[in-house]
Design an enzyme around this catalytic site. Structure first.
Site: not given
Length: 691
Positions: A450, A519
């Site tokens: 990430d 997301d």
């Protein structure tokens, strides 16, 4: 036809792919000039193409440059801007020669006076219409650096057409990959990221058509940049209808030095021409990535469960074990523990940089959990964010100089984070060391890599003015770390993530197996996100989760089947709190996962056909999979027939669930009425097999 033909008398080169041709030549002053890009040509036809001579006015300048360098009578956006010792700028081309091998061509030039060599590289493949291009700079001098203000990978030119239209994607966090298809202004249009990563707001690819292309018909020209940092694509549309664009790493306003003896290689800027519309363009891009970009492209991506939406930061061995047990029972193949497992991590404000298991939450380390996950028949994966650090961490307290920063400037925190300067070799070595140990000690089979914030205060005080090279070297070192990890751990797979879809491009996909594209897990929002993503990137890279209802991001309530059907059009995953799901939902999920495993080879490795805005079709060999969604039910409440694509008109296709046989011609012309249940947010899956 040979992939590369050179006519030395006319100083012309013809590159041929299975369905397209690309032609360039040298002008009398040795500068490289573009001739044609479109349908395949013979050499005789290539020699007959009319070459524009530029306008008669002294205000027009050169208009057919293959790699525009700042210099005399050149007024469009340059691909190359350099400044030499003494202040001179621009390039005066002197041709040195060519190197060719099969489908690869390198044209070497030098400046007439200054110690700069420029090599333009081309590569074609016998199974793809994509042409790869990149450039190399070499400072051949012994004394003086060359300041590089702009160094693009390539420039592309489309033929004159009326009504050019530009396709690209835009968006933001949780709304990535929103497709835009707009008339191309007769001006310069700049698409860019200044954030240090690919960005949620744009993606480094463009497609152009003459305003008349459809999903299945019409000419489309496009290009995609293989770079995961800041980038810029400048599209120029002149009043005569000619369109060209140049693109590469970096954005405006930064410069770096090419030291004596140093070489610089740009990333690849790949281009594609097709006359089969946007659908054919997407299928060509997908096939190119499967054949020439993706690692382990032939593997089927596993059904994944990720614990983030169930536990957030409150992870511990007990709740991860309980979630893993439910996931395994449903048929999940890969269990990924997300953020919160390390250091002093209690929320987003602390612990990043301290990559050892939290002793209170995992008193026995990660070994027992990893062993339990494998006992349940699943692989074990882990979330990491190597490029970031919290000021509240042992790492930052020990090495405050390791972050991007500028003297006498506040260090801006975003999400309580600062960016580690991966351009520093000592920082990159530190990152590789702990990642290598982590993966090796626990036999980790998936890393979710990430990156949750953009660059700010992008300085490296020890390097002075040359510190701006960090925009390039940071990404180069990220690539190198991933490459080393994969070389050292053959079973390791990696998912690229940057707060969702903030780092997706051909550069990172050459090193990772799939992408977390947003997301936002709301199935309704995901339809548009996935549609934009699939314009360029294949389904086998598109991670998509089924999560809770109401959705944690939007609050929208959507039926379980709808959530599954949207996610099943990519790499299926689950992300909700399975410990709270009802027994009927768990039972339905178990059946849907089994169905996905049956259609997975078709979805992940088949050809994509977009059937309007609310249906997709995948086809591989004898099998066809159709997924249809309906957001609202309006009178007369009857599903509309969906016309399928790519089928053999004379063939027959049996519905694998109902047994009904359809004629290919009828499915293409009259369509298939999908078995949509009544009500809003309804969906259907149809499996067909050619008989």
């Amino acid at each position: 036809m040979k992939p590369l033909v050179h006519d030395p008398d006319n100083r012309l080169w013809l590159l041929s792919t299975p369905s397209s041709g690309y032609v360039l030549r040298l002008a009398p002053d040795d500068s490289p000039r573009h001739v044609a890009w479109g349908p395949r040509l013979t050499l005789e036809q290539a020699l007959s193409v009319s070459v524009p001579s530029g306008g008669d006015s002294s205000f027009d300048g050169v208009i057919d440059e293959e790699y525009p360098a700042e210099g005399p009578a050149r007024f469009g956006p340059p691909s190359l801007q350099v400044r030499f010792d003494g202040g001179a700028r621009g390039v005066q081309w002197h041709y040195l020669g060519q190197e060719s091998d099969g489908g690869r061509l390198s044209l070497r030039f030098r400046d007439d006076h200054y110690p700069l060599e420029i090599t333009l590289h081309y590569r074609v493949h016998d199974d793809s219409d994509v042409i790869e291009r990149w450039a190399t700079l070499h400072n051949t001098g012994a004394d003086h650096p060359i300041e590089v203000l702009r160094c693009d990978a390539a420039a592309w030119t489309a033929p004159p057409r009326d009504g050019y239209r530009l396709s690209h994607v835009t968006g933001g966090w949780s709304a990535e990959s929103q497709l835009e298809r707009v008339p191309l202004a007769r001006a310069e249009t700049v698409l860019t990221s200044r954030r240090g990563h690919t960005s949620h707001q744009a993606n480094p690819w463009v497609m152009l058509d003459a305003g008349d292309a459809t999903e299945e018909h019409g000419e489309v020209w496009g290009a995609a940049l293989a770079w995961s940092g800041s980038w810029r694509i400048a599209v120029h549309h002149d009043p005569d209808g000619r369109a060209s664009w140049t693109g590469g790493a970096g954005h405006e306003g930064i410069s770096w030095t090419l030291r004596p003896g140093q070489r610089h290689h740009t990333p690849v800027f790949a281009g594609l021409y097709t006359d089969g519309g946007f659908g054919a363009a997407s299928r060509q891009w997908h096939a190119y990535q499967a054949g020439h970009v993706l690692p382990q492209a032939g593997e089927l991506r596993p059904v994944t469960y990720n614990s983030w939406e169930a536990t957030g930061f409150d992870v511990d061995e007990d709740n991860q074990r309980r979630l893993a047990a439910v996931a395994a029972d449903l048929g999940v193949e890969l269990f990924v523990m997300d953020d919160g497992w390390f250091g002093g991590r209690r929320d987003a404000s602390a612990g990043l940089g301290d990559w050892t298991p939290n002793a209170a939450r995992f008193p026995r380390g990660l070994g027992p959990l990893a062993a339990e996950v494998r006992r349940l028949g699943m692989r074990f994966g882990l979330w990491v964010e190597p490029e970031m650090v919290n000021p509240d961490s042992d790492l930052y307290r020990a090495h405050p100089d390791w972050v991007l920063h500028m003297p006498h400037r506040t260090r801006t925190t975003m999400r309580h984070q600062l960016v580690l300067n991966f351009a520093r070799d000592d920082v990159a070595d530190w990152a590789y060391k702990w990642l290598d140990e982590l993966v090796g000690q626990h036999d980790i089979e998936m890393l979710k890599w990430d990156m949750n914030r953009a660059f700010t205060e992008p300085g490296w005080p020890q390097r002075g003015a040359d510190g701006e090279r960090l925009w390039i070297d940071h990404i180069t070192n990220v690539y190198a770390i991933i490459d080393r990890l994969r070389a050292s751990h053959a079973g390791l797979r990696i998912e690229t993530c940057a707060g969702g879809g903030g780092r997706v491009d051909l550069g990172i996909l050459a090193r990772t197996d799939q992408a977390w594209i947003s997301d936002n897990t709301d199935a309704v929002d995901r339809i548009a996100i996935q549609r934009g993503y699939g314009q360029l990137y294949p389904a086998r890279t598109m991670a998509a989760w089924v999560t809770d209802s109401p959705n944690p991001h939007t609050g929208r309530e959507v039926p379980l089947a709808f959530r599954f059907h949207v996610a099943m059009s990519g790499v299926l995953g689950l992300g909700g709190d399975l410990l709270r799901w009802s027994e009927p939902d768990l039972s339905a999920s178990r059946a849907m996962i089994a169905t996905y495993k049956d259609i997975r080879p078709v979805v992940q490795h088949g050809e994509l056909y977009r059937l309007g805005d609310d249906a997709v079709q995948y086809q591989r060999g004898d099998r066809v999979v159709v997924l249809v969604w309906r957001l609202t039910s309006r009178p007369p409440h009857q599903p509309v027939a969906v016309r399928l694509a790519g089928l053999e008109p004379g063939a027959r296709y049996r519905d694998e669930d109902t047994g009904r046989v359809h004629h290919g011609h009828t499915l293409r012309t009259h369509g298939l009425v999908p078995p949509l249940p009544p009500g809003d947010y309804s969906s259907a899956l149809v499996r067909l097999r050619r008989v």
